[in-house]
Design a protein around this motif. Structure first.
Motif, mmCIF file in Angstrom:
data_model
loop_
_atom_site.group_PDB
_atom_site.id
_atom_site.type_symbol
_atom_site.label_atom_id
_atom_site.label_comp_id
_atom_site.label_asym_id
_atom_site.label_seq_id
_atom_site.Cartn_x
_atom_site.Cartn_y
_atom_site.Cartn_z
ATOM 1 N N SER A 15 4.824 5.023 -2.428
ATOM 2 C CA SER A 15 5.303 3.652 -2.287
ATOM 3 C C SER A 15 4.199 2.640 -2.556
ATOM 4 O O SER A 15 3.012 2.913 -2.400
ATOM 5 C CB SER A 15 5.878 3.430 -0.883
ATOM 6 O OG SER A 15 4.870 3.600 0.094
ATOM 7 N N VAL A 16 4.616 1.459 -2.984
ATOM 8 C CA VAL A 16 3.731 0.328 -3.207
ATOM 9 C C VAL A 16 3.980 -0.652 -2.070
ATOM 10 O O VAL A 16 5.124 -0.998 -1.775
ATOM 11 C CB VAL A 16 4.011 -0.333 -4.569
ATOM 12 C CG1 VAL A 16 3.179 -1.585 -4.739
ATOM 13 C CG2 VAL A 16 3.766 0.651 -5.693
ATOM 14 N N GLU A 17 2.883 -1.069 -1.414
ATOM 15 C CA GLU A 17 3.013 -1.953 -0.251
ATOM 16 C C GLU A 17 2.081 -3.137 -0.383
ATOM 17 O O GLU A 17 1.003 -3.018 -0.959
ATOM 18 C CB GLU A 17 2.681 -1.165 1.017
ATOM 19 C CG GLU A 17 3.593 0.025 1.210
ATOM 20 C CD GLU A 17 3.004 1.090 2.127
ATOM 21 O OE1 GLU A 17 1.777 1.075 2.358
ATOM 22 O OE2 GLU A 17 3.770 1.930 2.592
ATOM 23 N N ASP A 32 -4.236 -6.558 -7.649
ATOM 24 C CA ASP A 32 -3.774 -7.942 -7.638
ATOM 25 C C ASP A 32 -2.261 -8.068 -7.752
ATOM 26 O O ASP A 32 -1.686 -9.034 -7.250
ATOM 27 C CB ASP A 32 -4.438 -8.746 -8.755
ATOM 28 C CG ASP A 32 -5.925 -8.958 -8.491
ATOM 29 O OD1 ASP A 32 -6.330 -9.022 -7.314
ATOM 30 O OD2 ASP A 32 -6.675 -9.057 -9.474
ATOM 31 N N THR A 33 -1.623 -7.113 -8.427
ATOM 32 C CA THR A 33 -0.177 -7.204 -8.619
ATOM 33 C C THR A 33 0.507 -5.902 -8.199
ATOM 34 O O THR A 33 -0.122 -4.842 -8.128
ATOM 35 C CB THR A 33 0.185 -7.471 -10.095
ATOM 36 O OG1 THR A 33 -0.192 -6.328 -10.872
ATOM 37 C CG2 THR A 33 -0.514 -8.718 -10.618
ATOM 38 N N ARG A 34 1.790 -6.002 -7.950
ATOM 39 C CA ARG A 34 2.596 -4.829 -7.604
ATOM 40 C C ARG A 34 2.594 -3.819 -8.759
ATOM 41 O O ARG A 34 2.529 -2.615 -8.548
ATOM 42 C CB ARG A 34 4.022 -5.270 -7.280
ATOM 43 C CG ARG A 34 4.940 -4.150 -6.907
ATOM 44 C CD ARG A 34 6.372 -4.644 -6.590
ATOM 45 N NE ARG A 34 7.140 -3.562 -6.039
ATOM 46 C CZ ARG A 34 7.179 -3.241 -4.753
ATOM 47 N NH1 ARG A 34 6.508 -3.955 -3.882
ATOM 48 N NH2 ARG A 34 7.891 -2.223 -4.326
ATOM 49 N N GLU A 35 2.641 -4.328 -9.998
ATOM 50 C CA GLU A 35 2.672 -3.460 -11.172
ATOM 51 C C GLU A 35 1.382 -2.654 -11.301
ATOM 52 O O GLU A 35 1.417 -1.472 -11.626
ATOM 53 C CB GLU A 35 2.917 -4.286 -12.441
ATOM 54 C CG GLU A 35 4.302 -4.902 -12.530
ATOM 55 C CD GLU A 35 4.499 -6.100 -11.606
ATOM 56 O OE1 GLU A 35 3.502 -6.767 -11.230
ATOM 57 O OE2 GLU A 35 5.648 -6.367 -11.237
ATOM 58 N N GLU A 36 0.238 -3.295 -11.042
ATOM 59 C CA GLU A 36 -1.037 -2.582 -11.082
ATOM 60 C C GLU A 36 -1.071 -1.479 -10.024
ATOM 61 O O GLU A 36 -1.528 -0.371 -10.287
ATOM 62 C CB GLU A 36 -2.205 -3.531 -10.829
ATOM 63 C CG GLU A 36 -2.527 -4.454 -11.975
ATOM 64 C CD GLU A 36 -3.657 -5.400 -11.621
ATOM 65 O OE1 GLU A 36 -4.585 -5.504 -12.443
ATOM 66 O OE2 GLU A 36 -3.627 -6.016 -10.544
#
Length: 70
Positions: A15-17, A32-36
């Motif tokens: 997961s990305v948090e 810096d970003t959710r995509e990164e």
């Protein structure tokens, strides 16, 4: 940008948090970003491959010394 605004990837859950939600040993980042953050494993794999190639190049000393057996 504060850490609560940064993004992290949890390799255990995938997961990305946003923010430091999980423990330090279960997160990759900050990004810096959710995509990164979502690409964290791809980035780590590419960095590992580059480091392995650099290590291999460091170990290649060229032609062995004249007293060494080939």
């Amino acid at each position: 940008m504060a850490d609560t605004e940064k993004w992290y990837f949890d390799p255990t859950t995938g997961s990305v948090e946003q923010g430091k939600v999980g423990s330090w040993d279960e997160r990759m980042g900050p990004y810096d970003t959710r995509e990164e953050a979502a690409r964290a494993l791809e980035v780590a794999e590419a960095r590992n491959a580059a480091a392995d190639a650099e290590d291999q190049a460091d170990e290649d000393w060229g032609k062995p010394a004249s007293w060494e057996k080939p």
